[in-house]
Design a protein around this motif. Structure first.
Motif, short mmCIF file in Angstrom:
data_model
loop_
_atom_site.label_atom_id
_atom_site.label_comp_id
_atom_site.label_asym_id
_atom_site.label_seq_id
_atom_site.Cartn_x
_atom_site.Cartn_y
_atom_site.Cartn_z
N ASP A 219 0.88 -1.11 -0.07
CA ASP A 219 -0.01 0.08 -0.15
C ASP A 219 0.75 1.13 -0.10
O ASP A 219 0.45 2.16 -0.59
N ALA A 220 2.19 1.26 0.61
CA ALA A 220 2.89 2.41 0.78
C ALA A 220 3.40 2.83 -0.67
O ALA A 220 3.68 3.83 -0.98
N VAL A 221 3.41 1.82 -1.61
CA VAL A 221 3.90 2.10 -2.85
C VAL A 221 2.99 2.80 -3.94
O VAL A 221 2.74 3.37 -4.55
N VAL A 222 1.28 1.94 -3.46
CA VAL A 222 0.46 2.33 -4.19
C VAL A 222 -0.08 3.76 -4.15
O VAL A 222 -0.52 4.43 -4.85
N SER A 223 0.16 4.03 -2.98
CA SER A 223 -0.10 5.49 -2.28
C SER A 223 0.45 6.52 -3.21
O SER A 223 -0.18 7.63 -3.32
N ALA A 224 1.49 6.28 -3.87
CA ALA A 224 2.18 7.27 -4.56
C ALA A 224 1.77 7.47 -6.11
O ALA A 224 2.39 8.32 -6.91
N LEU A 225 0.75 6.63 -6.17
CA LEU A 225 0.30 6.47 -7.70
C LEU A 225 -1.12 7.13 -8.12
O LEU A 225 -1.60 6.45 -8.79
N SER A 226 -1.59 8.03 -7.11
CA SER A 226 -2.78 8.31 -7.13
C SER A 226 -2.85 9.55 -8.45
O SER A 226 -2.06 9.90 -9.00
N GLY A 227 -4.11 9.72 -8.97
CA GLY A 227 -4.20 10.62 -10.04
C GLY A 227 -4.85 9.88 -11.23
O GLY A 227 -4.76 8.60 -11.46
N ASP A 228 -5.53 10.69 -12.16
CA ASP A 228 -6.02 9.93 -13.56
C ASP A 228 -4.80 10.37 -14.56
O ASP A 228 -5.45 10.13 -15.74
N HIS A 229 -3.64 10.87 -14.30
CA HIS A 229 -2.65 10.95 -15.32
C HIS A 229 -1.52 10.14 -15.13
O HIS A 229 -0.92 10.46 -13.87
#
Length: 808
Positions: A219-229
């Motif tokens: 989850d710590a890695v996934v948190s940095a991948l937010s956004g629709d771009h």
């Protein structure tokens, strides 16, 4: 009067193909002007040139008596004569010239099955002497396809032998990408259970079996991948390592979608979801920008590259509602975009899987009620991917430029055309994006032959991957008479890339000893370990010196510009103790260049493809720092560098660090007295009163150079003392024999026997600028000696010293 025969032609010429017997090659004819039937008729002809493989009959027809060989004799010249029935010979003989033509076999002439390539030689022609022979057959269209097979090398061809992250930097990609399949390590352990395959390049290839091979991104890695771009990039090969290319009958036979990436991400005020899947020869992106409001959209591409079981590079740039797909550097528009309608919402929490997607238990009930507790996922995965993946990265933010995507995929080897300006009229040339297939098309034989000789192989890597690359040449001809048109078989050969000259990476300008006072190591920045480091890369190769009048061969070394990809500083012996020592690096330089650093107690590793000058700057900024009072005997470090992901390594540079923490007390007189006490046990312990001996510490030691100086001085002092004592005793014996009537000679000190012994360390102390302690500055030294008569055997000089020992 009778007339002789006369030949109609004085010279007869003919040409025949080699290797065959002919009934008639050429016919000669002679006439006679006589009127009588006997003398006006030619009865026979004769070949008067001996030993020729030809025969002539009475009608003048010439044939060969054995198969002719153009290589043995290309042109045969001989003479014939004629006789009439009256046996009158021709007035003049006739000459016959027969040219033997090589047998004509339609096809390519000058094909070399083996072609060698030396790395670093740029582009070389593959077919410098190749030409097409049609045996005078009239053709109106020629098409030749040259195929270079490089599928067994890396990911389909010879690419940069650096890590995917380093290649991204070399191509100028925007920083900030997140590696979803990193090499297994304590910090990235979610790929440790995945099987890996060896690769000729530096990339790490992960294998997925379609069932239990799944990577769960934390989850710590996934948190940095937010956004629709965002931009998703990966290398993909369907089916695994040893699968054969799919046939048209088997393509599309799989019924279930295979999910490559499945992700649900929490944004600021919404939850987005997407998944990238393959199904047969189709690639699909399921994207849901907001699971609570918007409707999901599915983008679909039909691509042969998805199901050909070869390596392909995919770059998917999402800037919703715009989606751009690059496959092997070529952009593709979606074949279909449609709304999936009402489907169950994904779980209201962020997560990401590589190689499959999830299916929560009782998903309908829990999804509808949004009651899935945190951390409780079903162990069941659906849509498992079967194949190979490598270099899977996601970078949030703006999309990647097309030039960067092309650079990431670009092969460093391939087919090319030498000079397009020399391409004749009516000629066409086409090269596929991977530069593994080149097609030539034209209608003129001569122009076509010149074009084929311009086909080249190029490899821009200085250290190309050695090995064999199979070559194929397929030719298609179209004639006016299609029934009798020539058919040429496929030619096969191979290109051999020779072993490149290994580079020598030389580290110099360091050590092997570094001696500094201990307080410098205890400063806030410590002491630089490699302040004058020099890194030089060169190539050593054999050269032919025979043309220069030298015997044998020689080795020549050329300095070349290289790109290093890693250096390591390692303490030898025990690891660093973080409580009292550490290695420091200028992080500003590291971040500015985009390099990566791992700093542990066992080693410090700097990685990333960069120039030699950059690595010199970074390594010169490496400092070694000690905590207060943590000086030890010595500390040794080892430095090494590499390029091509460790394929070539440098020499190992060893540095020994000496701590001069005892220098201030080294030149104090107490140390001299301690040394004298050690070497002269006759001195009394009371003579050292008021002095403090060095406190023996397990981490304190006198450096080797200072020890040598002390031993030399002490030895010199001992010699001087012995010489002084010997001289006093000699003078005493001489004076005792000359004294006959001395009255008070037994208790009187003889000034002539006085010898002043100067401390040799006094000048040394003055040179080093070390002053004595201020205590006892007013005290004077006193010298006392017993009478020579009171025991000359035990006579010695006794020095009574205080804090200031400069005077004796």
């Amino acid at each position: 009067m009778s007339f002789p025969p006369v030949f109609v032609e004085r010279r007869y010429e003919a040409s025949v193909p080699e290797g065959r017997l002919f009934d008639r090659i050429v016919r000669v004819e002679a006439l006679d002007a006589d009127c009588s039937p006997q003398y006006s008729q030619i009865c026979f002809y004769d070949i008067i040139t001996p030993n020729v493989p030809f025969a002539i009959d009475n009608d003048g027809n010439i044939k060969n008596t054995e198969p002719l060989d153009s290589k043995r004799q290309r042109v045969h010249t001989f003479w014939v004569t004629a006789f009439d029935c009256g046996k009158n010979r021709a007035q003049a003989d006739a000459q016959v010239v027969v040219t033997v033509k090589p047998s004509c076999k339609p096809g390519w002439i000058g094909w070399a099955k083996r072609v060698e390539y030396t790395p670093g030689s740029g582009s070389i022609p593959l077919f410098p002497s190749l030409h097409l022979e049609t045996c005078e057959e009239t053709v109106w269209n020629i098409q030749a396809t040259v195929e270079l097979q490089t599928g067994h090398i890396g990911k389909g061809c010879d690419r940069d032998s650096y890590s995917d992250r380093s290649v991204r930097r070399l191509c100028g990609a925007v920083r900030g990408e997140v590696d979803l399949l990193p090499p297994p390590s304590p910090a990235a352990n979610w790929t440790s259970a995945l099987p890996t395959l060896p690769s000729s390049d530096s990339s790490l290839v992960f294998s997925f079996n379609g069932s239990n091979h799944v990577a769960v991104v934390p989850d710590a890695v996934v948190s940095a991948l937010s956004g629709d771009h965002f931009t998703l990039q990966l290398w993909m090969r369907r089916g695994g390592a040893n699968i054969q290319p799919a046939t048209p009958q088997t393509r599309g036979s799989r019924k279930e979608e295979e999910t490559i990436v499945c992700s649900t991400v929490k944004n600021d005020d919404s939850i987005s979801h997407y998944s990238l899947s393959v199904h047969g020869c189709r690639l699909s992106l399921f994207y849901w920008p907001d699971v609570s409001a918007a409707r999901p959209v599915k983008f679909l591409w039909k691509l042969e590259q998805v199901c050909d079981s070869e390596w392909h590079h995919l770059s998917l740039s999402v800037q919703f509602p715009s989606v751009t797909l690059y496959v092997d550097g070529v952009t593709f528009d979606p074949a279909l975009i449609h709304d999936n309608g009402a489907i169950p919402n994904p779980a209201p929490r962020q997560r990401m899987l590589i190689g499959a997607c999830w299916e929560p238990e009782e998903k309908q009930k829990e999804i509808l009620n949004n009651t899935i507790p945190e951390g409780k996922d079903s162990v069941k995965y659906v849509g498992g991917y079967h194949g190979l993946l490598s270099g899977v990265t996601v970078r949030p933010g703006s999309v990647e430029p097309h030039s960067v995507v092309e650079c990431l995929y670009a092969c460093r080897e391939g087919l090319d055309f030498g000079d397009l300006e020399t391409l004749g009229s009516g000629m066409k040339v086409h090269v596929n994006p991977s530069q593994s297939v080149l097609v030539l098309e034209g209608d003129d034989i001569e122009s076509f032959n010149r074009a084929v000789q311009q086909v080249t192989y190029r490899n821009s890597l200085r250290f190309a991957t050695p090995g064999v690359r199979p070559l194929k040449l397929t030719t298609s001809l179209r004639c006016f008479n299609e029934e009798s048109c020539l058919s040429l078989k496929q030619l096969e050969g191979y290109l051999v890339v020779l072993q490149p000259d290994a580079p020598q990476i030389s580290l110099s300008g360091v050590g092997p000893h570094l001696a500094r006072p201990a307080p410098e190591f205890e400063g806030p920045r410590g002491v630089p370990l490699f302040p004058e480091l020099r890194i030089v890369c060169s190539l050593s190769h054999a050269v032919n010196t025979a043309a220069q009048g030298m015997e044998g061969g020689a080795l020549m070394s050329d300095a070349v510009a290289h790109t290093l990809d890693g250096c390591e500083v390692q303490p030898l012996g025990e690891e660093l103790n973080p409580e009292r020592e550490e290695l420091l690096v200028d992080m500003d330089v590291v971040r500015e260049r985009g390099l990566e650093i791992i700093n542990t107690t066992a080693y410090i590793a700097i990685t990333g493809a960069e120039s030699i000058s950059v690595y010199e700057d970074v390594l010169r900024s490496v400092h070694y720092r000690l905590a207060k009072g943590s000086a030890r005997f010595e500390r040794r470090f080892r430095l090494s560098c590499s390029e091509m992901n460790g394929r070539y390594t440098s020499n190992e540079l060893t540095l020994e660090v000496n701590f001069l923490h005892s220098l201030d007390s080294l030149y104090h007189p107490s140390h001299l007295l301690a040394s004298q006490q050690q070497f002269h046990p006759l001195h009394h312990a009371g003579e050292l009163s008021g002095h403090t001996l060095p406190n023996p510490h397990r981490n304190s030691v006198v450096p080797g150079a200072a020890t040598v100086i002390i031993m030399v001085c002490v030895g010199f002092l001992v010699v001087m003392v012995i010489l002084g004592v010997f001289r006093i005793r000699s003078i005493h014996r001489r004076d005792e024999g000359a004294r006959d009537g001395a009255k008070e000679g037994g208790n009187q000190w003889d000034d002539s026997a006085l010898t002043i012994i100067v401390n040799p360390m006094e000048s040394y102390d003055s040179r080093m600028g070390i002053s004595a302690d201020t205590e006892g500055e007013g005290e004077e030294e006193e010298e006392a000696a017993e009478s020579p008569e009171d025991g000359s055997d035990d006579q010695r000089i006794i020095k009574k010293e205080g804090r200031d020992a400069r005077r004796y």
